[in-house]
Design a protein around this motif. Structure first.
Motif, PDB file in Angstrom:
ATOM      1  N   ASP A  39       0.813  -1.216   0.000  1.00  0.00           N
ATOM      2  CA  ASP A  39       0.000   0.000   0.000  1.00  0.00           C
ATOM      3  C   ASP A  39       0.844   1.261   0.000  1.00  0.00           C
ATOM      4  O   ASP A  39       0.342   2.346  -0.298  1.00  0.00           O
ATOM      5  CB  ASP A  39      -0.915   0.019   1.241  1.00  0.00           C
ATOM      6  N   ASP A  40       2.102   1.146   0.382  1.00  0.00           N
ATOM      7  CA  ASP A  40       2.948   2.333   0.466  1.00  0.00           C
ATOM      8  C   ASP A  40       3.536   2.731  -0.883  1.00  0.00           C
ATOM      9  O   ASP A  40       4.182   3.767  -0.999  1.00  0.00           O
ATOM     10  CB  ASP A  40       4.091   2.098   1.461  1.00  0.00           C
ATOM     11  N   LEU A  41       3.358   1.886  -1.886  1.00  0.00           N
ATOM     12  CA  LEU A  41       3.921   2.214  -3.194  1.00  0.00           C
ATOM     13  C   LEU A  41       2.959   3.117  -3.966  1.00  0.00           C
ATOM     14  O   LEU A  41       1.735   2.899  -3.963  1.00  0.00           O
ATOM     15  CB  LEU A  41       4.183   0.947  -4.001  1.00  0.00           C
ATOM     16  N   THR A  42       3.486   4.119  -4.595  1.00  0.00           N
ATOM     17  CA  THR A  42       2.656   5.011  -5.419  1.00  0.00           C
ATOM     18  C   THR A  42       2.476   4.441  -6.825  1.00  0.00           C
ATOM     19  O   THR A  42       1.723   4.969  -7.617  1.00  0.00           O
ATOM     20  CB  THR A  42       3.318   6.391  -5.524  1.00  0.00           C
ATOM     21  N   VAL A  43       3.195   3.372  -7.106  1.00  0.00           N
ATOM     22  CA  VAL A  43       3.124   2.743  -8.418  1.00  0.00           C
ATOM     23  C   VAL A  43       2.254   1.490  -8.320  1.00  0.00           C
ATOM     24  O   VAL A  43       2.455   0.673  -7.425  1.00  0.00           O
ATOM     25  CB  VAL A  43       4.532   2.353  -8.906  1.00  0.00           C
ATOM     26  N   ALA A  44       1.287   1.392  -9.218  1.00  0.00           N
ATOM     27  CA  ALA A  44       0.443   0.195  -9.241  1.00  0.00           C
ATOM     28  C   ALA A  44       1.180  -0.896 -10.000  1.00  0.00           C
ATOM     29  O   ALA A  44       1.560  -0.711 -11.158  1.00  0.00           O
ATOM     30  CB  ALA A  44      -0.894   0.520  -9.909  1.00  0.00           C
ATOM     31  N   LEU A  45       1.388  -2.001  -9.322  1.00  0.00           N
ATOM     32  CA  LEU A  45       2.130  -3.102  -9.929  1.00  0.00           C
ATOM     33  C   LEU A  45       1.158  -4.161 -10.421  1.00  0.00           C
ATOM     34  O   LEU A  45       0.312  -4.634  -9.663  1.00  0.00           O
ATOM     35  CB  LEU A  45       3.095  -3.727  -8.912  1.00  0.00           C
ATOM     36  N   GLY A  90      18.850  -3.069  -5.606  1.00  0.00           N
ATOM     37  CA  GLY A  90      18.840  -2.521  -6.958  1.00  0.00           C
ATOM     38  C   GLY A  90      17.494  -2.582  -7.641  1.00  0.00           C
ATOM     39  O   GLY A  90      17.285  -1.915  -8.667  1.00  0.00           O
ATOM     40  N   GLU A  91      16.558  -3.356  -7.100  1.00  0.00           N
ATOM     41  CA  GLU A  91      15.272  -3.507  -7.788  1.00  0.00           C
ATOM     42  C   GLU A  91      14.404  -2.260  -7.675  1.00  0.00           C
ATOM     43  O   GLU A  91      13.564  -2.011  -8.546  1.00  0.00           O
ATOM     44  CB  GLU A  91      14.527  -4.732  -7.242  1.00  0.00           C
ATOM     45  N   ILE A  92      14.610  -1.489  -6.585  1.00  0.00           N
ATOM     46  CA  ILE A  92      13.860  -0.234  -6.460  1.00  0.00           C
ATOM     47  C   ILE A  92      14.255   0.717  -7.590  1.00  0.00           C
ATOM     48  O   ILE A  92      13.413   1.385  -8.201  1.00  0.00           O
ATOM     49  CB  ILE A  92      14.126   0.408  -5.078  1.00  0.00           C
ATOM     50  N   LYS A  93      15.535   0.766  -7.882  1.00  0.00           N
ATOM     51  CA  LYS A  93      15.998   1.632  -8.974  1.00  0.00           C
ATOM     52  C   LYS A  93      15.395   1.189 -10.308  1.00  0.00           C
ATOM     53  O   LYS A  93      14.993   1.992 -11.134  1.00  0.00           O
ATOM     54  CB  LYS A  93      17.522   1.592  -9.055  1.00  0.00           C
ATOM     55  N   THR A  97      12.927   3.264 -12.831  1.00  0.00           N
ATOM     56  CA  THR A  97      13.202   3.426 -14.268  1.00  0.00           C
ATOM     57  C   THR A  97      12.031   2.933 -15.098  1.00  0.00           C
ATOM     58  O   THR A  97      11.593   3.593 -16.051  1.00  0.00           O
ATOM     59  CB  THR A  97      14.468   2.643 -14.635  1.00  0.00           C
ATOM     60  N   LEU A  98      11.518   1.764 -14.734  1.00  0.00           N
ATOM     61  CA  LEU A  98      10.441   1.173 -15.528  1.00  0.00           C
ATOM     62  C   LEU A  98       9.155   1.980 -15.416  1.00  0.00           C
ATOM     63  O   LEU A  98       8.420   2.130 -16.403  1.00  0.00           O
ATOM     64  CB  LEU A  98      10.192  -0.271 -15.078  1.00  0.00           C
ATOM     65  N   SER A  99       8.877   2.477 -14.195  1.00  0.00           N
ATOM     66  CA  SER A  99       7.615   3.182 -13.991  1.00  0.00           C
ATOM     67  C   SER A  99       7.705   4.644 -14.406  1.00  0.00           C
ATOM     68  O   SER A  99       6.685   5.289 -14.666  1.00  0.00           O
ATOM     69  CB  SER A  99       7.197   3.094 -12.518  1.00  0.00           C
ATOM     70  N   GLY A 100       8.899   5.171 -14.442  1.00  0.00           N
ATOM     71  CA  GLY A 100       9.074   6.580 -14.748  1.00  0.00           C
ATOM     72  C   GLY A 100       8.669   7.479 -13.602  1.00  0.00           C
ATOM     73  O   GLY A 100       8.524   8.684 -13.766  1.00  0.00           O
ATOM     74  N   VAL A 101       8.469   6.890 -12.435  1.00  0.00           N
ATOM     75  CA  VAL A 101       8.063   7.657 -11.246  1.00  0.00           C
ATOM     76  C   VAL A 101       9.253   7.723 -10.297  1.00  0.00           C
ATOM     77  O   VAL A 101       9.817   6.681  -9.926  1.00  0.00           O
ATOM     78  CB  VAL A 101       6.858   6.993 -10.545  1.00  0.00           C
ATOM     79  N   GLU A 102       9.619   8.931  -9.946  1.00  0.00           N
ATOM     80  CA  GLU A 102      10.766   9.073  -9.060  1.00  0.00           C
ATOM     81  C   GLU A 102      10.385   8.752  -7.620  1.00  0.00           C
ATOM     82  O   GLU A 102      11.077   8.010  -6.927  1.00  0.00           O
ATOM     83  CB  GLU A 102      11.318  10.499  -9.142  1.00  0.00           C
ATOM     84  N   ASN A 103       9.236   9.323  -7.180  1.00  0.00           N
ATOM     85  CA  ASN A 103       8.802   9.076  -5.794  1.00  0.00           C
ATOM     86  C   ASN A 103       7.840   7.893  -5.792  1.00  0.00           C
ATOM     87  O   ASN A 103       6.634   8.066  -5.876  1.00  0.00           O
ATOM     88  CB  ASN A 103       8.122  10.323  -5.217  1.00  0.00           C
ATOM     89  N   ILE A 104       8.385   6.729  -5.706  1.00  0.00           N
ATOM     90  CA  ILE A 104       7.518   5.548  -5.799  1.00  0.00           C
ATOM     91  C   ILE A 104       6.924   5.163  -4.463  1.00  0.00           C
ATOM     92  O   ILE A 104       6.181   4.205  -4.361  1.00  0.00           O
ATOM     93  CB  ILE A 104       8.295   4.339  -6.367  1.00  0.00           C
TER      94      ILE A 104
END
Lengths: 449, 60
Positions: A39-45, A90-93, A97-104
């Motif tokens: 829930d803390d991620l701003t990116v929907a996976l 390294g997976e956060i980086k 990159t994949l999501s294009g969102v800096e503040n994930i």
């Protein structure tokens, strides 16, 4: 409720890190992996290809799943039970990159995005006791700076010496139960744990106060019994900070038994050395020539007196550049019984490349075990490549063997040493999780490289 | 462990004492019966268990 968790990859203790207000991640200082709340991620996976993972969730210990996102470009581990996500180093980086969102990471996607998360790939600075803002001890405690032999500070309380185990900064992530203070997610404190297994002293320091608490280790089975819980308690994982070392209580008794038995063995040896006769009961000479059709010889009858004991047989030959195998029989002169044995001798020597050399020997001593009293004679039948073999045989009875107590000491030592090693391994595992892990100088050198 | 080891240590000490008392050792010795009485007069009437098949090929 502060939780202690271990890295599912390398089992190192996870450190909590608040990277955005209200968002706490648990990071491994050893392998730089990190656990996030989904829930803390701003990116929907959109996770696909779910299959069982080889990891267990660090929080609820249940098996995790592996799934991929972004068309298989990133593989994540997630816990289907508590929705935790595990990112390897390294997976956060990669996700950024994949999501294009800096503040994930953010508490809610509706809220203002928080500051850029701290890079989780960099291990957090380890807290030490010197960073402690409030290191004053209560009057009844003393010696916080008195480091012991392993470099751990100690304190003394009620006559018991506690060693510093760990200084940590736990963060409240959830609350369960009633508390006499207002507990809030995100509350943090600096804790110092001192241990004297099975006892624990903990100091919790906040900006307002410093609270000491004492604890004592209780076996999980006791808690299960006390609360009449169904089933069995979960299996122990690793070694708890104040878990009693089961070998510590055993070792003194083991070593007492060792010294008692070792003294008994050595005492018995000294006793038999003193009382043993070691008397020569026979001495004879034999001569065999290559031309002899019958090479077997018999000696005179001799008497062996006293209790059943061993015989020491000394063979002395004139071998020089030859070998011999001597078959012998110790024959009871009054019965039809015999003890058969044989010995091989060879002696070669020479001078080669400016150095003299030799191989084998002319003499051989061996022991015939457990010979009862009686009248005996020796039958000797040599085989040799020498033209003429002279053989002198001397027999002594009741010669205590030094090797017997030495073997007994070795047999006594290995279980005691094994118990000592197990005890040391237990303590190593305990302190591995602390700020003072027991490492060898070799390990330290490896770390420096 | 300590109880088990206590019995083990006592057993080791007892075996050590017994071996010292009786002269027991691991030397390979064949105990035989039926040795003829005539061996003293005719040593060739009895062949040792260890004789006849051993040959040494060592040395230089």
């Amino acid at each position: 409720m502060a939780e202690s968790m271990n890295c599912p990859k390398c089992k190192a203790p996870l450190e909590s890190l608040m990277i955005v207000s209200g968002v706490v991640v648990f990071q491994c200082p050893a392998c730089s992996g990190a656990m996030y709340e989904a829930d803390d991620l701003t990116v929907a996976l959109k996770l696909v290809g779910v299959k069982p993972a080889r990891l267990d969730c660090p929080r609820c210990r249940r098996p995790m799943e592996t799934a991929t996102a972004y068309e298989g470009k990133i593989e994540l581990d997630r816990c289907p039970a508590c929705a935790a996500l595990w990112f390897d180093a390294g997976e956060i980086k990669i996700l950024r990159t994949l999501s294009g969102v800096e503040n994930i990471v953010g508490k809610n996607s509706d809220e203002e995005p928080g500051p850029v998360p701290a890079p989780v790939d960099a291990p957090a600075k380890r807290k030490t006791i010197d960073d402690e803002p409030n290191s004053k001890l209560p009057p009844e405690m003393a010696g916080a700076k008195n480091a012991d032999a392993d470099g751990a500070p100690t304190i003394t309380h009620e006559g018991r010496v506690y060693r510093h185990f760990q200084t940590s900064v736990p963060v409240t992530t959830s609350v369960l139960g009633e508390f006499p203070w207002i507990a809030a997610v995100g509350d943090t404190a600096r804790m110092r744990d001192f241990i004297a297994p099975p006892f624990l002293l903990s100091q919790e320091v906040t900006a307002k106060e410093s609270v000491w608490s004492a604890g004592e280790y209780i076996e999980p089975a006791d808690i299960w019994t006390a609360f009449a819980l169904p089933g069995e308690p979960p299996a122990k994982i690793g070694v708890g900070p104040v878990q009693p070392n089961p070998w510590t209580a055993e070792l003194p008794a083991v070593w007492r038994s060792f010294w008692f038995a070792a003294a008994a063995c050595l005492g018995a040896y000294v006793f038999f050395v003193i009382i043993s006769s070691g008397s020569k009961v026979y001495e004879g000479s034999f001569s065999v020539a290559a031309a002899d059709a019958e090479r077997s010889r018999v000696g005179d009858i001799f008497e062996v007196k006293g209790r059943t004991s061993n015989l020491e047989v000394l063979l002395d030959t004139n071998l020089d550049g030859h070998w011999a195998y001597v078959s012998m029989a110790l024959i009871d002169a009054d019965t039809d019984q015999a003890l058969d044995f044989g010995r091989e001798l060879s002696y070669y020597h020479g001078y080669e490349d400016g150095e003299s050399w030799s191989e084998g020997g002319r003499y051989e001593t061996f022991y015939v075990p457990s010979v009862p009293a009686g009248r005996y004679y020796l039958r000797v039948e040599p085989e040799t490549d020498a033209g003429q073999l002279s053989l002198r045989v001397a027999v002594k009875r009741d010669v205590p063997l030094t090797r017997l107590p030495l073997i007994a000491l070795a047999l006594l030592l290995w279980p005691a040493a094994w118990a000592g090693l197990r005890s040391g391994a237990f303590e190593n595992t305990r302190w591995m999780e602390s700020d003072h892990p027991r490492v060898s100088e070799d390990d330290e050198e490896d770390d420096d490289q | 462990m300590s109880r088990w080891y206590r019995f083990y240590a006592l057993a080791v000490a007892a075996v050590c004492g017994w071996a010292l008392f009786t002269g027991w050792w691991l030397t390979p010795v064949e105990r035989l019966t039926g040795v003829p009485k005539s061996v003293r007069d005719n040593p060739g009437s009895y062949r040792s268990h260890y004789s006849g098949y051993h040959r040494y090929y060592g040395g230089k």
